[in-house]
Motif scaffolding. Structure first.
Motif, PDB file in Angstrom:
ATOM      1  N   PRO A  74       0.893  -1.209   0.238  1.00 21.39           N
ATOM      2  CA  PRO A  74       0.192   0.118   0.138  1.00 21.39           C
ATOM      3  C   PRO A  74       0.778   1.321  -0.059  1.00 21.39           C
ATOM      4  CG  PRO A  74      -0.018  -0.952   2.135  1.00 21.39           C
ATOM      5  CD  PRO A  74       0.615  -2.137   1.099  1.00 21.39           C
ATOM      6  N   SER A  75       2.285   1.244   0.190  1.00 25.64           N
ATOM      7  CA  SER A  75       3.015   2.450   0.244  1.00 25.64           C
ATOM      8  C   SER A  75       3.645   2.632  -1.105  1.00 25.64           C
ATOM      9  CB  SER A  75       4.014   2.087   1.246  1.00 25.64           C
ATOM     10  OG  SER A  75       5.016   1.211   0.934  1.00 25.64           O
ATOM     11  N   ALA A  76       3.248   1.734  -2.172  1.00 25.30           N
ATOM     12  CA  ALA A  76       4.025   1.919  -3.407  1.00 25.30           C
ATOM     13  C   ALA A  76       3.114   1.244  -4.327  1.00 25.30           C
ATOM     14  CB  ALA A  76       5.405   1.445  -3.403  1.00 25.30           C
ATOM     15  N   ILE A  77       2.084   1.877  -4.698  1.00 25.12           N
ATOM     16  CA  ILE A  77       0.971   1.088  -5.947  1.00 25.12           C
ATOM     17  C   ILE A  77       1.594   1.535  -7.027  1.00 25.12           C
ATOM     18  CG2 ILE A  77      -1.488   1.079  -6.387  1.00 25.12           C
ATOM     19  CD1 ILE A  77      -2.043   1.484  -3.522  1.00 25.12           C
ATOM     20  N   PRO A  78       1.636   0.751  -8.061  1.00 24.40           N
ATOM     21  CA  PRO A  78       2.222   1.348  -9.550  1.00 24.40           C
ATOM     22  C   PRO A  78       1.104   2.078 -10.158  1.00 24.40           C
ATOM     23  CG  PRO A  78       2.823  -1.029  -9.173  1.00 24.40           C
ATOM     24  CD  PRO A  78       1.585  -0.739  -7.948  1.00 24.40           C
ATOM     25  N   ASN A  79       1.543   3.005 -10.880  1.00 26.01           N
ATOM     26  CA  ASN A  79       0.575   3.699 -11.537  1.00 26.01           C
ATOM     27  C   ASN A  79       0.979   4.453 -12.672  1.00 26.01           C
ATOM     28  OD1 ASN A  79       1.867   5.916 -10.522  1.00 26.01           O
ATOM     29  ND2 ASN A  79      -0.124   7.133  -9.927  1.00 26.01           N
ATOM     30  N   GLN A  80       0.376   5.007 -13.687  1.00 22.72           N
ATOM     31  CA  GLN A  80       0.992   5.951 -14.691  1.00 22.72           C
ATOM     32  C   GLN A  80       0.449   7.198 -14.822  1.00 22.72           C
ATOM     33  OE1 GLN A  80       2.071   3.434 -18.365  1.00 22.72           O
ATOM     34  NE2 GLN A  80       0.284   2.549 -18.044  1.00 22.72           N
ATOM     35  N   ASN A  81       1.160   8.222 -15.189  1.00 20.45           N
ATOM     36  CA  ASN A  81       0.931   9.719 -15.237  1.00 20.45           C
ATOM     37  C   ASN A  81       1.052  10.142 -16.451  1.00 20.45           C
ATOM     38  OD1 ASN A  81       0.534   9.961 -12.191  1.00 20.45           O
ATOM     39  ND2 ASN A  81       2.657   9.773 -12.246  1.00 20.45           N
ATOM     40  N   LYS A  82      -0.066  11.044 -16.988  1.00 20.54           N
ATOM     41  CA  LYS A  82       0.019  11.465 -18.196  1.00 20.54           C
ATOM     42  C   LYS A  82       1.362  12.482 -18.224  1.00 20.54           C
ATOM     43  CE  LYS A  82      -4.852  10.864 -19.650  1.00 20.54           C
ATOM     44  NZ  LYS A  82      -6.110  11.514 -20.001  1.00 20.54           N
ATOM     45  N   ALA A  83       1.887  12.566 -19.571  1.00 14.61           N
ATOM     46  CA  ALA A  83       2.801  13.627 -19.716  1.00 14.61           C
ATOM     47  C   ALA A  83       3.214  14.001 -21.091  1.00 14.61           C
ATOM     48  CB  ALA A  83       4.427  13.063 -19.187  1.00 14.61           C
ATOM     49  N   ASN A  84       3.559  15.184 -21.356  1.00 18.05           N
ATOM     50  CA  ASN A  84       3.771  15.664 -22.771  1.00 18.05           C
ATOM     51  C   ASN A  84       5.052  16.121 -22.810  1.00 18.05           C
ATOM     52  OD1 ASN A  84       2.252  16.147 -25.253  1.00 18.05           O
ATOM     53  ND2 ASN A  84       2.511  18.150 -25.186  1.00 18.05           N
ATOM     54  N   LEU A  85       5.910  15.316 -23.753  1.00 18.48           N
ATOM     55  CA  LEU A  85       7.005  15.553 -23.972  1.00 18.48           C
ATOM     56  C   LEU A  85       7.398  16.456 -25.217  1.00 18.48           C
ATOM     57  CD1 LEU A  85       8.793  11.887 -24.208  1.00 18.48           C
ATOM     58  CD2 LEU A  85       8.534  13.454 -22.286  1.00 18.48           C
ATOM     59  N   SER A  86       8.327  17.454 -24.999  1.00 13.60           N
ATOM     60  CA  SER A  86       8.483  18.855 -25.783  1.00 13.60           C
ATOM     61  C   SER A  86       9.905  18.760 -26.349  1.00 13.60           C
ATOM     62  CB  SER A  86       7.669  20.092 -25.362  1.00 13.60           C
ATOM     63  OG  SER A  86       6.395  19.780 -25.123  1.00 13.60           O
ATOM     64  N   PHE A 134       2.213   5.441  -6.115  1.00 10.07           N
ATOM     65  CA  PHE A 134       1.538   6.365  -4.961  1.00 10.07           C
ATOM     66  C   PHE A 134       1.373   5.671  -3.696  1.00 10.07           C
ATOM     67  CE2 PHE A 134      -2.007   4.651  -6.967  1.00 10.07           C
ATOM     68  CZ  PHE A 134      -2.912   4.431  -6.002  1.00 10.07           C
ATOM     69  N   ALA A 135       1.369   6.131  -2.812  1.00  7.05           N
ATOM     70  CA  ALA A 135       0.935   5.483  -1.093  1.00  7.05           C
ATOM     71  C   ALA A 135      -0.339   5.648  -1.363  1.00  7.05           C
ATOM     72  CB  ALA A 135       1.791   6.132  -0.221  1.00  7.05           C
ATOM     73  N   SER A 136      -1.073   4.426  -0.934  1.00  4.82           N
ATOM     74  CA  SER A 136      -2.623   4.470  -0.578  1.00  4.82           C
ATOM     75  C   SER A 136      -2.954   4.973   0.687  1.00  4.82           C
ATOM     76  CB  SER A 136      -3.115   3.057  -0.593  1.00  4.82           C
ATOM     77  OG  SER A 136      -4.519   3.129  -0.400  1.00  4.82           O
ATOM     78  N   LYS A 137      -4.124   5.895   0.841  1.00  5.95           N
ATOM     79  CA  LYS A 137      -4.510   6.806   2.238  1.00  5.95           C
ATOM     80  C   LYS A 137      -5.045   5.773   2.824  1.00  5.95           C
ATOM     81  CE  LYS A 137      -4.909  11.206   0.005  1.00  5.95           C
ATOM     82  NZ  LYS A 137      -5.653  12.376  -0.406  1.00  5.95           N
ATOM     83  N   VAL A 138      -5.412   4.329   2.530  1.00  4.91           N
ATOM     84  CA  VAL A 138      -5.676   3.384   3.016  1.00  4.91           C
ATOM     85  C   VAL A 138      -5.077   2.175   3.088  1.00  4.91           C
ATOM     86  CG1 VAL A 138      -7.742   1.735   3.046  1.00  4.91           C
ATOM     87  CG2 VAL A 138      -8.288   3.988   2.575  1.00  4.91           C
TER      88      VAL A 138
END
Length: 609
Positions: A74-86, A134-138
């Motif tokens: 719960p302290s390190a849940i994989p995710n993906q974040n949107k980004a725009n490379l320029s 991200f770290a889960s709040k639960v």
């Protein structure tokens, strides 16, 4: 008279351990039982968890911090974040030919190729997904005992966890009867068996819907099993096809957190009406996945770590006490569980010598009518609890009604503590009940969604084995806004006789999102035997008692073998398969090659005869 549905077997697993023979129940009240009464349960948990360390067994059961080994960190849940490379000069990079998108995204140009690699030129900006965590709040959940892996009990390749638990739970319940399933089928027609089992949220892990929806966006492949194995009724399908070889009634009812009682009602109704003589009823849910937890959290439904810290004035979230029904609390705690019971009509149970763990008086289901929010409580639960209590009075009398207790839905949310306590208190006042005992075992197990009513039912059966109604040990006070003038909300275990003889019945309550309310009346073994004596006579009961001696011995042997070696799951894949050549029929009967008894076909108009 209606047939009386008797509880002749039960099993499964939850955060307290294996359900059959009251082991998970004993874990709830272990602090009030001596070593002699707990010895078998400690042995069972030791085998289940693969450790003999008592402290490890205690720490690895009930609500606790989510464990990375069995679920996720719960302290390190994989995710993906949107980004725009320029880049003013664009981008140049290489890909393997087989990784090249077809068609090419806008702005992409293949500018070269060599040795299976292609060179790509991108003019302009390039949107990407950047891996992160991200770290889960639960971080609290009612996880199954540490070390338990349901997939290790049979060939469970690519089965979602919820279905693995269903196979385990149904196998445990059926074997807990102390008789071979084949011996049951010899006494009934093939179509006189009902199976109602499923899940409220389908199968939501990577082998189920989670994988089905995520795979295209994560570069993975959708498999042929993800969709079909995610169907809500698949637990029933597995029981029919791979565990009991059934051609009887089947399906599932879904009523959110009241789902188990919905299915119990269906099985009970089939027995009462004569549609079946044996019913296997259950639910299995495995919702401890990050997306489900986050979905409930953003609804404001779950107890977050920061809220637990604030409640205790501490820098550390007390995961063990995350669920605090009827006290100062913040939200419910999600859990996983598999709960199954076996019902028989009373005549068949007497004939078989089946052990009587209790009986189902009735299950009442009512909706909430108009309401402001689909997730908020409404008036329907007043109706179900009033009906169940009135029936208890009709069966048990006023004196017997005073000898009942309530297994509350008791989620641990601020709203539930007010609304459910008001329902109980008003019903108690109306029927003249003083100090009605109220238990809420989600304090120990968490909220398993569909099987939650089964968690409560099997715990109630334990009261008639060890004589203790579980207290709510995660709380140190009752909240000021809780209604309790006629209630005894138990903060400690309540002794009610050596084998619970001080209690004649239990009311099991369940409330679900969307206005799904259900309340069940369950009668004690002693009261059930009294009813059987009135319905069938003392001679029939004497005969049953003699036959039950062998059944009880077989149940004890099953328990011993399972405690020592682990559960031997029933899973018969591809065995005794029938096709069109195994079916023969005339106008009166249909016969299947795998069953000695034919199925009778309707011969009369039921609406005129």
């Amino acid at each position: 008279m209606k047939a009386l549905p008797l509880i002749v077997g039960f099993g499964g697993i939850n955060a307290a351990g294996r359900v059959s023979m009251h082991h998970s129940y004993r874990r709830l009240v272990q602090d009030a039982l001596d070593e002699t009464r707990m010895a078998a349960t400690w042995q069972d948990l030791s085998t289940l968890m693969g450790t003999t360390n008592r402290q490890a067994i205690l720490d690895g059961t009930l609500i606790r911090r989510i464990e990375a080994a069995s679920h996720f960190d719960p302290s390190a849940i994989p995710n993906q974040n949107k980004a725009n490379l320029s880049n003013a000069n664009g981008f140049n990079f290489e890909l393997k030919r087989r990784q090249l998108p077809d068609p090419l995204p806008a702005g992409w140009t293949v500018v070269g190729e060599s040795a299976g690699q292609v060179q790509i030129r991108v003019d302009g900006d390039m949107p990407v997904l950047v891996p992160g965590s991200f770290a889960s709040k639960v971080s609290s959940a009612g996880s199954l005992p540490t070390g338990f892996d349901p997939s290790s009990y049979y060939n469970a390749a690519h089965h979602p966890r919820g279905l693995q638990l269903a196979v385990y739970g149904a196998s445990d319940a059926i074997q807990s009867m102390g008789m071979d399933w084949s011996s049951v089928l010899e006494r009934v027609r093939p179509d006189q068996v009902s199976v109602y089992a499923g899940s409220a949220y389908s199968q939501l892990d990577q082998a189920g819907l989670r994988g089905l929806y995520q795979s295209p966006m994560t570069g993975s492949r959708i498999t042929s099993k993800m969709l079909p194995l995610s169907l809500p009724e698949m637990s029933a399908d597995f029981v029919n096809s791979y565990i009991i070889n059934s051609v009887g009634n089947t399906g599932t009812n879904v009523g959110a957190c009241a789902t188990f009682l919905y299915n119990l009602r269906q099985g009970m109704a089939d027995i009462q009406s004569g549609q079946c003589r044996v019913a296997i009823v259950g639910n299995s849910e495995a919702p401890i996945v990050p997306e489900i937890i986050e979905g409930f959290r953003v609804m404001g439904a779950l107890a977050e770590d920061d809220q637990l810290r604030q409640l205790d004035g501490s820098d550390i979230a007390d995961n063990r006490r995350a669920c605090r029904p009827f006290s100062a609390n913040a939200g419910f705690t999600i859990a996983e569980s598999s709960q199954f019971v076996v019902l028989m009509d009373d005549a068949l149970a007497l004939e078989c010598g089946a052990t009587v763990f209790g009986s189902v008086g009735e299950v009442f289901v009512n909706a909430d009518a108009n309401k402001k929010s689909i997730s908020s409580p409404g008036v329907g639960n007043y109706v179900t609890m009033a009906k169940a209590t009135a029936l208890a009075r009709a069966i048990l009398g006023d004196a017997g009604l005073a000898r009942t207790f309530v297994m509350a839905h008791g989620t641990g949310t601020p709203q539930n503590r007010v609304t459910e306590s008001h329902i109980f208190n008003e019903v108690a006042k109306t029927f003249g009940i003083q100090h009605w005992p109220i238990s809420a075992i989600k304090a120990y197990l968490g909220h398993s969604q569909a099987p939650a009513g089964g968690d409560s039912l099997t715990a109630a059966l334990g009261v008639w084995a060890e004589g203790l109604i579980p207290g709510i040990k995660t709380i140190d006070h009752i909240a000021d806004d809780v209604h309790r003038s006629n209630l005894d909300i138990l903060m400690d275990h309540k002794a009610v006789g050596d084998q619970g003889e001080g209690m004649d019945g239990a009311l099991i309550n369940a409330k679900g999102f969307g206005g799904n309310n259900a309340s069940a009346l369950v009668l004690s073994p002693n009261k059930t035997l009294e009813l059987l004596r009135q319905r069938h006579g003392q001679n029939a009961l004497d005969g049953w008692q003699g036959r039950n001696e062998g059944i009880a011995a077989a149940q004890a042997d099953y328990d011993r073998r399972t405690r020592e070696n682990g559960l031997k799951v029933i899973y018969s894949f591809g065995q005794a398969v029938m096709d069109e050549t195994d079916v023969s029929m005339n106008r009166e009967q249909l016969t299947l090659s795998q069953f000695a008894t034919p199925i009778d076909l309707p011969q009369h108009n039921p609406y005129l005869d």
